[in-house]
Write an enzyme that holds these catalytic residues in place. Structure first.
Site, PDB file in Angstrom:
ATOM      1  N   LYS A  22       0.927  -1.415  -0.364  1.00 20.05           N
ATOM      2  CA  LYS A  22      -0.056  -0.237  -0.013  1.00 20.05           C
ATOM      3  C   LYS A  22       0.843   1.152  -0.018  1.00 20.05           C
ATOM      4  O   LYS A  22       0.489   2.222  -0.892  1.00 20.05           O
ATOM      5  CB  LYS A  22      -0.880  -0.252   1.709  1.00 20.05           C
ATOM      6  CG  LYS A  22      -1.627   1.249   1.160  1.00 20.05           C
ATOM      7  CD  LYS A  22      -2.310   1.273   2.596  1.00 20.05           C
ATOM      8  CE  LYS A  22      -1.495   1.417   4.184  1.00 20.05           C
ATOM      9  NZ  LYS A  22      -1.173   3.175   4.704  1.00 20.05           N
ATOM     10  N   ASN A  23       1.791   1.196   0.587  1.00 26.08           N
ATOM     11  CA  ASN A  23       2.687   2.514   0.812  1.00 26.08           C
ATOM     12  C   ASN A  23       4.304   2.874   0.362  1.00 26.08           C
ATOM     13  O   ASN A  23       4.113   3.682  -0.234  1.00 26.08           O
ATOM     14  CB  ASN A  23       3.176   2.816   2.852  1.00 26.08           C
ATOM     15  CG  ASN A  23       2.394   2.301   3.831  1.00 26.08           C
ATOM     16  OD1 ASN A  23       0.999   2.938   2.801  1.00 26.08           O
ATOM     17  ND2 ASN A  23       2.576   1.959   5.058  1.00 26.08           N
ATOM     18  N   ARG A  92      -5.031  11.285   4.365  1.00 27.06           N
ATOM     19  CA  ARG A  92      -4.277  12.475   4.482  1.00 27.06           C
ATOM     20  C   ARG A  92      -2.823  11.864   3.393  1.00 27.06           C
ATOM     21  O   ARG A  92      -2.578  13.212   3.133  1.00 27.06           O
ATOM     22  CB  ARG A  92      -3.843  12.242   5.664  1.00 27.06           C
ATOM     23  CG  ARG A  92      -3.409  11.706   6.380  1.00 27.06           C
ATOM     24  CD  ARG A  92      -2.846  11.660   7.753  1.00 27.06           C
ATOM     25  NE  ARG A  92      -2.575  12.985   7.782  1.00 27.06           N
ATOM     26  CZ  ARG A  92      -0.671  12.925   7.713  1.00 27.06           C
ATOM     27  NH1 ARG A  92      -0.047  12.469   6.825  1.00 27.06           N
ATOM     28  NH2 ARG A  92      -0.532  14.817   7.614  1.00 27.06           N
ATOM     29  N   CYS A 116      -4.720  12.555  11.945  1.00 22.81           N
ATOM     30  CA  CYS A 116      -6.025  11.364  12.830  1.00 22.81           C
ATOM     31  C   CYS A 116      -6.269  10.692  14.193  1.00 22.81           C
ATOM     32  O   CYS A 116      -4.656  11.169  14.433  1.00 22.81           O
ATOM     33  CB  CYS A 116      -5.311  10.402  11.318  1.00 22.81           C
ATOM     34  SG  CYS A 116      -3.838  10.147  11.426  1.00 22.81           S
ATOM     35  N   ARG A 121      -0.186  15.144  12.571  1.00 22.86           N
ATOM     36  CA  ARG A 121       0.459  14.072  11.812  1.00 22.86           C
ATOM     37  C   ARG A 121       0.488  16.072  10.635  1.00 22.86           C
ATOM     38  O   ARG A 121       0.270  16.297   9.573  1.00 22.86           O
ATOM     39  CB  ARG A 121       0.356  13.425  10.641  1.00 22.86           C
ATOM     40  CG  ARG A 121      -0.252  12.750  11.728  1.00 22.86           C
ATOM     41  CD  ARG A 121      -1.298  10.871  11.145  1.00 22.86           C
ATOM     42  NE  ARG A 121      -0.354  10.545  10.041  1.00 22.86           N
ATOM     43  CZ  ARG A 121      -0.661   9.285   9.449  1.00 22.86           C
ATOM     44  NH1 ARG A 121      -1.406   9.154   9.618  1.00 22.86           N
ATOM     45  NH2 ARG A 121       0.461   8.978   8.144  1.00 22.86           N
ATOM     46  N   PRO A 122       1.442  17.056  11.627  1.00 26.38           N
ATOM     47  CA  PRO A 122       1.354  17.923  10.482  1.00 26.38           C
ATOM     48  C   PRO A 122       1.982  17.442   9.163  1.00 26.38           C
ATOM     49  O   PRO A 122       2.711  16.788   9.215  1.00 26.38           O
ATOM     50  CB  PRO A 122       2.961  19.157  11.700  1.00 26.38           C
ATOM     51  CG  PRO A 122       3.430  18.212  12.123  1.00 26.38           C
ATOM     52  CD  PRO A 122       2.304  16.406  12.421  1.00 26.38           C
ATOM     53  N   ILE A 123       2.615  18.079   8.158  1.00 25.66           N
ATOM     54  CA  ILE A 123       2.735  18.755   7.140  1.00 25.66           C
ATOM     55  C   ILE A 123       4.227  19.912   7.151  1.00 25.66           C
ATOM     56  O   ILE A 123       4.463  19.980   6.169  1.00 25.66           O
ATOM     57  CB  ILE A 123       1.689  19.059   5.734  1.00 25.66           C
ATOM     58  CG1 ILE A 123       0.673  19.797   6.020  1.00 25.66           C
ATOM     59  CG2 ILE A 123       1.131  17.676   5.891  1.00 25.66           C
ATOM     60  CD1 ILE A 123       0.285  20.670   4.931  1.00 25.66           C
ATOM     61  N   ASP A 124       4.659  20.453   7.443  1.00 28.41           N
ATOM     62  CA  ASP A 124       5.247  20.649   8.049  1.00 28.41           C
ATOM     63  C   ASP A 124       6.593  20.525   6.885  1.00 28.41           C
ATOM     64  O   ASP A 124       7.531  21.702   6.402  1.00 28.41           O
ATOM     65  CB  ASP A 124       5.632  21.383   9.114  1.00 28.41           C
ATOM     66  CG  ASP A 124       6.773  20.690  10.182  1.00 28.41           C
ATOM     67  OD1 ASP A 124       6.078  19.358  10.161  1.00 28.41           O
ATOM     68  OD2 ASP A 124       7.788  20.409  10.820  1.00 28.41           O
ATOM     69  N   LEU A 125       7.047  19.749   7.379  1.00 24.34           N
ATOM     70  CA  LEU A 125       8.512  19.522   6.527  1.00 24.34           C
ATOM     71  C   LEU A 125       7.957  19.845   4.703  1.00 24.34           C
ATOM     72  O   LEU A 125       9.028  19.889   4.099  1.00 24.34           O
ATOM     73  CB  LEU A 125       8.948  18.302   6.904  1.00 24.34           C
ATOM     74  CG  LEU A 125       8.634  18.559   8.581  1.00 24.34           C
ATOM     75  CD1 LEU A 125       9.754  17.055   8.861  1.00 24.34           C
ATOM     76  CD2 LEU A 125      10.261  19.293   8.558  1.00 24.34           C
ATOM     77  N   ASP A 307       4.402   1.079  12.243  1.00 23.95           N
ATOM     78  CA  ASP A 307       3.080   0.157  12.217  1.00 23.95           C
ATOM     79  C   ASP A 307       3.327  -0.722  11.988  1.00 23.95           C
ATOM     80  O   ASP A 307       1.926  -1.494  12.111  1.00 23.95           O
ATOM     81  CB  ASP A 307       3.044   0.664  10.581  1.00 23.95           C
ATOM     82  CG  ASP A 307       3.515   1.390   9.658  1.00 23.95           C
ATOM     83  OD1 ASP A 307       3.505   1.895   8.330  1.00 23.95           O
ATOM     84  OD2 ASP A 307       2.752   2.517  10.136  1.00 23.95           O
ATOM     85  N   ILE A 329       7.280   7.299  16.945  1.00 23.61           N
ATOM     86  CA  ILE A 329       7.314   7.814  15.562  1.00 23.61           C
ATOM     87  C   ILE A 329       5.834   8.793  15.422  1.00 23.61           C
ATOM     88  O   ILE A 329       5.612   9.993  15.448  1.00 23.61           O
ATOM     89  CB  ILE A 329       7.330   7.482  14.839  1.00 23.61           C
ATOM     90  CG1 ILE A 329       8.694   5.867  14.421  1.00 23.61           C
ATOM     91  CG2 ILE A 329       6.929   7.550  12.741  1.00 23.61           C
ATOM     92  CD1 ILE A 329       9.566   6.589  14.526  1.00 23.61           C
ATOM     93  N   ARG A 399      -8.725  -0.369   4.998  1.00 22.20           N
ATOM     94  CA  ARG A 399      -7.842   0.369   4.261  1.00 22.20           C
ATOM     95  C   ARG A 399      -6.101   0.418   3.375  1.00 22.20           C
ATOM     96  O   ARG A 399      -6.198   0.378   2.526  1.00 22.20           O
ATOM     97  CB  ARG A 399      -7.740   1.326   5.002  1.00 22.20           C
ATOM     98  CG  ARG A 399      -8.809   2.324   5.455  1.00 22.20           C
ATOM     99  CD  ARG A 399      -8.792   3.703   6.362  1.00 22.20           C
ATOM    100  NE  ARG A 399      -8.084   4.733   5.401  1.00 22.20           N
ATOM    101  CZ  ARG A 399      -6.941   6.062   5.848  1.00 22.20           C
ATOM    102  NH1 ARG A 399      -7.020   6.070   6.767  1.00 22.20           N
ATOM    103  NH2 ARG A 399      -6.175   6.328   5.124  1.00 22.20           N
TER     104      ARG A 399
END
Ligand code: EPZ
Length: 425
Positions: A22-23, A92, A116, A121-125, A307, A329, A399
């Site tokens: 999936k990933n 996301r 979630c 789960r920020p997206i600053d990077l 995971d 993590i 999912r």
């Protein structure tokens, strides 16, 4: 609503084919947007996250043909700059569409992907890295508007080896002018697969498997139609290894890639399993009740994967002795503990640390999954519990797992999908 019913007590025996990753396939589907032509991807898992990504591609103008586990994406006619909100809230990881759409159209808007159940789960990077490539990003009213006159290669230093940020910046760099050097990249196998996929499409990338990726920007015309086969899902592989470690038995995981599983093999070995890797997959054999595992820390690859923290917590909950898990993590990846306690587990949480005291037996109960890997953990708990466990809210599990019931049934488990009473009227 459908739920999963498991009657515990069976050992697992047999041979199952591991689904595609999936990933790996999600960023590869996003990457197919870079090329204004046709991309064929084999061994795609048939799961709701992939369905969601296909919907998004179709909403922005792609034609996607499905031939069982092969997807054929025609991205020659894109017709939208907007990622539909309903899909961003559902998945996301749609944030990794920014990179390829900036490369292709120089403009994209997306609603801010919320957190979630496993964390903020920020997206600053992602934002910081894309800005280094000459992208203007305006964050207002829960919307991200990204535009560039021209993507410009540059040096990007990631403060953390974020998988998604690595993918987004890499995808934006492919069609940038000049060279991009990304330092402290994630080294998960999915990153290597994405790089190989991009090279196969005509991108120029060096340093695969190292801490630094160097991308030499190419022209749109340099990219061409391509075909790619996705490797087996290492997290599904690890989930089933945790299941066998817990239930006992002997299972061949066909397609599993040993190189991706080193840390996990080391853990199941200590839990008493015998494993044997061949070019076709991994055999795992567990003859007794699992041993505890002294200290299990989740880390970026090649460390133990976050995971698999919940699936192994479930397996260790019936181990001989006590185990300590440290989730480094994500800040909220212990939601499943409440459900495991309801099944008789003895687990204490203190911040990032989970102390799992092995009990002789869990008992079946009605439980609920709150996120993907916690849901898989409950299936494992149900496999070893005395009596019947009903697991609700299984859409989370679907999912990432093509058919967890079908797979485990093939291995002899007493598990099936059921319909809620109300649905049967
Ligand atoms: C990917 O998520 C995976 N998802 C996750 O798998 C996996 O758990 C994670 O990598 C770690 O391996 C997909 O590949 C679709 P990160 P991603 O960016 O990219 C923080 C599953 O179960 N961070 O490496 O979101 C973040 O909050 C899913 O299949 C920032 O602070 O992971 C987290 O604490 C769950 N700022 C840590 O880094 C950022 O800009 C790791 O996140 C980005 C991330």
């Amino acid at each position: 609503m459908t739920y999963i019913q498991v009657t515990g007590g069976k050992k697992l025996h047999g041979d199952i084919e591991i689904q595609g990753s999936k990933n790996a396939v999600l960023p590869i589907l996003a990457a197919s947007l870079l090329h204004n032509g046709v991309t064929t991807i084999h061994h795609c898992p048939i799961i709701s996250d992939v369905e969601c990504m296909i919907r998004i591609l179709e909403c922005i103008g792609c034609k996607v043909k499905k031939e069982h586990s092969t997807l054929i994406v025609d991205a020659s006619q894109l017709n939208s700059y907007r990622i539909p909100d309903e899909y961003v809230s559902r998945m996301r990881s749609s944030i990794i569409l920014l990179g390829p759409l900036l490369g292709r159209q120089h403009f994209v808007t997306i609603s801010y992907p919320g957190g979630c159940t496993i964390g903020a789960r920020p997206i600053d990077l992602h934002v910081k890295g894309l800005r280094r490539l000459n992208v203007d990003i305006v964050e207002a009213n829960e919307l991200l508007t990204c535009m560039t006159t021209k993507l410009q290669g540059n040096e990007v230093n990631l403060s953390f080896p974020s998988v998604g940020a690595t993918e987004n910046i890499l995808l934006a760099a492919v069609l940038a002018e000049g060279t991009t050097c990304i330092n402290n990249v994630a080294k998960e196998p999915e990153i290597e697969e994405l790089c190989r996929f991009l090279q196969n499409m005509g991108a120029k990338i060096k340093g695969i498997g190292t801490d630094t990726l160097v991308v030499e920007g190419v022209k749109q015309a340099d990219l061409h139609d391509s075909e790619f086969t996705v490797k087996a899902d290492r997290i599904v592989t690890g989930t089933y290894m945790a299941a066998v470690a817990a239930t006992g038995g002997k299972v061949f995981l066909r397609g599993a890639v040993k190189e991706h599983m080193e840390e996990v093999i080391q853990v199941v070995d200590q839990m008493g399993c015998i494993t044997k890797a061949t070019p076709e997959g991994i055999l795992i054999n567990q003859k007794a009740r699992p041993n505890a595992y002294d200290l299990l820390r989740t880390k970026p690859y090649p460390g133990f994967p976050t995971d698999l923290q919940s699936p192994f917590m479930a397996a260790l909950s019936i181990a001989k002795g006590n185990s300590i898990l440290i989730e480094n993590i994500f800040e909220a990846r212990y939601k499943v503990v409440k459900e495991l306690l309801a099944m008789g587990a003895n687990i204490e949480i203190d911040g990032k640390v989970a102390i799992v005291r092995g009990v002789n037996a869990l008992k079946g109960a009605a439980v609920r999954s709150y996120e993907l890997r916690g849901g898989a953990a409950l299936v494992i708990a149900g496999l070893v519990a005395k009596g019947v466990t009903n697991i609700h809210s299984i859409s989370y599990i679907q999912r990432g797992y093509e058919d967890i019931c079908g797979d485990l049934q093939k291995l002899g488990a007493n598990i099936l999908y059921r319909q809620e009473e109300a649905d049967q009227e």
